[in-house]
Design an enzyme around this catalytic site. Structure first.
Site, PDB file in Angstrom:
ATOM      1  N   ASP A  57       1.951 -18.575  21.022  1.00 39.26           N
ATOM      2  CA  ASP A  57       0.742 -17.984  21.605  1.00 39.26           C
ATOM      3  C   ASP A  57      -0.045 -19.079  22.305  1.00 39.26           C
ATOM      4  O   ASP A  57      -0.337 -20.116  21.704  1.00 39.26           O
ATOM      5  CB  ASP A  57      -0.100 -17.370  20.474  1.00 39.26           C
ATOM      6  CG  ASP A  57      -1.357 -16.672  20.967  1.00 39.26           C
ATOM      7  OD1 ASP A  57      -1.656 -16.730  22.176  1.00 39.26           O
ATOM      8  OD2 ASP A  57      -2.027 -16.061  20.117  1.00 39.26           O
ATOM      9  N   SER A  65      -7.556 -11.351  19.020  1.00 44.36           N
ATOM     10  CA  SER A  65      -7.469 -11.852  20.386  1.00 44.36           C
ATOM     11  C   SER A  65      -8.880 -12.061  20.946  1.00 44.36           C
ATOM     12  O   SER A  65      -9.689 -12.757  20.334  1.00 44.36           O
ATOM     13  CB  SER A  65      -6.627 -10.899  21.228  1.00 44.36           C
ATOM     14  OG  SER A  65      -6.328 -11.443  22.486  1.00 44.36           O
ATOM     15  N   HIS A 100       2.057 -13.658  21.232  1.00 43.95           N
ATOM     16  CA  HIS A 100       0.724 -13.077  21.021  1.00 43.95           C
ATOM     17  C   HIS A 100       0.766 -11.562  20.798  1.00 43.95           C
ATOM     18  O   HIS A 100       0.107 -11.037  19.902  1.00 43.95           O
ATOM     19  CB  HIS A 100      -0.167 -13.401  22.218  1.00 43.95           C
ATOM     20  CG  HIS A 100      -1.606 -13.029  22.053  1.00 43.95           C
ATOM     21  ND1 HIS A 100      -2.529 -13.857  21.448  1.00 43.95           N
ATOM     22  CD2 HIS A 100      -2.298 -11.912  22.425  1.00 43.95           C
ATOM     23  CE1 HIS A 100      -3.714 -13.274  21.449  1.00 43.95           C
ATOM     24  NE2 HIS A 100      -3.605 -12.102  22.034  1.00 43.95           N
TER      25      HIS A 100
END
Length: 312
Positions: A254, A157, A284
């Site tokens: 995502d 991320s 995500h």
């Protein structure tokens, strides 16, 4: 929108409201409270050491956690791990299980960085802390039993975006040499002008509104403007030549999906060896559900890819 989530992820989809980034301090407190009482991770077979290492000029000490396979000998590869959290939340501890798994199964020393968080410490604080950790890792490789020629950066991320930025910094600043970059669901582009970012406005936990808040906390008013350096948002870098080989992952639902795929394509175009995998049916924060089949597949691929990249 209606999403065709993987069956293992459907029931958990409503459990991520705590990741609202409107007030990062409040969210950190909630996450810390939610983790209270959880058993400590199983460190069998891994020596875990907490250190404070030299940081950049404005932050003399950066906390790191070192995971070393027990009785593994010398000349091990190493992985610099950078946790996620939208640049504003997250701690070293949240990646304990991932780092332990890499240390055990990849047979690598893992150094996980406790970098400074926005909005209290906006760009470039976090990425400079991570680059300082890379320099320390390379500079103390012999003491750590590490082969300085086999160091990878790994992040998920926002950590994936920071890992990409550290790779750019190492290239542009003349080192340390990075052998491989593993960019997992990376957050790379503050402009947020992709189909996935426009489409996924209500996906669980991490969605387009949270991405906007994340970048605003990290970059302030200049987020999305022309006045954003490439080390803040690596997707803005036009020349990706000379970067280390890469593995880039993305998830179907995502908002960061398309910027991750686009970055992989730019690496291809620059002649950088790269593999990319878009996992279907996942949002995500699916990586926080380790029992889901898609999460297990990602974990297995991470081990396989890092083993091949660092051991040949």
């Amino acid at each position: 929108m209606t999403y065709r989530y993987d069956a293992d992820l459907v029931d958990a989809a409503g459990n991520f409201g705590v990741f609202d980034l409107t007030d990062p301090r409040e969210t950190r407190a909630k996450l810390l409270a939610a983790s209270a009482g959880r058993p400590a991770p199983d460190t069998t077979g891994v020596e875990v050491t907490d250190l404070e290492i030299p940081g950049p000029e404005d932050n003399p000490l950066v906390p790191v956690r070192v995971y070393r396979p027990a009785e593994a000998g010398e000349d091990l590869p190493a992985v610099l791990n950078i946790h996620g959290g939208g640049f504003v939340i997250g701690r070293i501890e949240v990646d304990d299980e991932t780092c332990l798994d890499i240390a055990r199964r990849v047979r690598a020393v893992v150094v996980s960085v406790g970098y400074r968080l926005a909005p209290e410490h906006p760009y470039p604080a976090g990425v400079e802390d991570c680059y300082a950790a890379l320099k320390w890792l390379a500079g103390t490789a012999r003491d750590l039993g590490v082969d300085a020629g086999r160091i990878a950066v790994h992040g998920i991320s926002a950590g994936g975006g920071l890992a990409a930025a550290v790779a750019l910094m190492a290239r542009d600043r003349g080192g340390p040499r990075i052998a491989f970059q593993y960019l997992d669901l990376p957050e790379l582009d503050d402009r947020r002008d992709t189909l996935s970012m426009r489409r996924f406005t209500d996906t669980p936990g991490w969605n387009a509104p949270n991405a906007a808040l994340s970048w605003r906390h990290y970059l302030g008013e200049r987020a999305g403007s022309e006045d954003v350096p490439v080390y803040a948002a690596p997707a803005r870098e036009k020349d990706l030549t000379g970067l280390p080989p890469a593995y880039v992952t993305a998830l179907e639902y995502d908002p960061c999906r398309d910027e991750a795929v686009a970055y992989a394509e730019k690496l291809f175009a620059a002649g950088v060896p790269v593999e990319t995998h878009v996992f279907s049916g996942a949002y995500h924060l699916a990586y926080l559900i380790p029992t889901a089949r898609v999460s297990r597949r990602r974990a297995e691929e991470r081990v396989t890819v890092l083993r091949y990249a660092l051991h040949g």
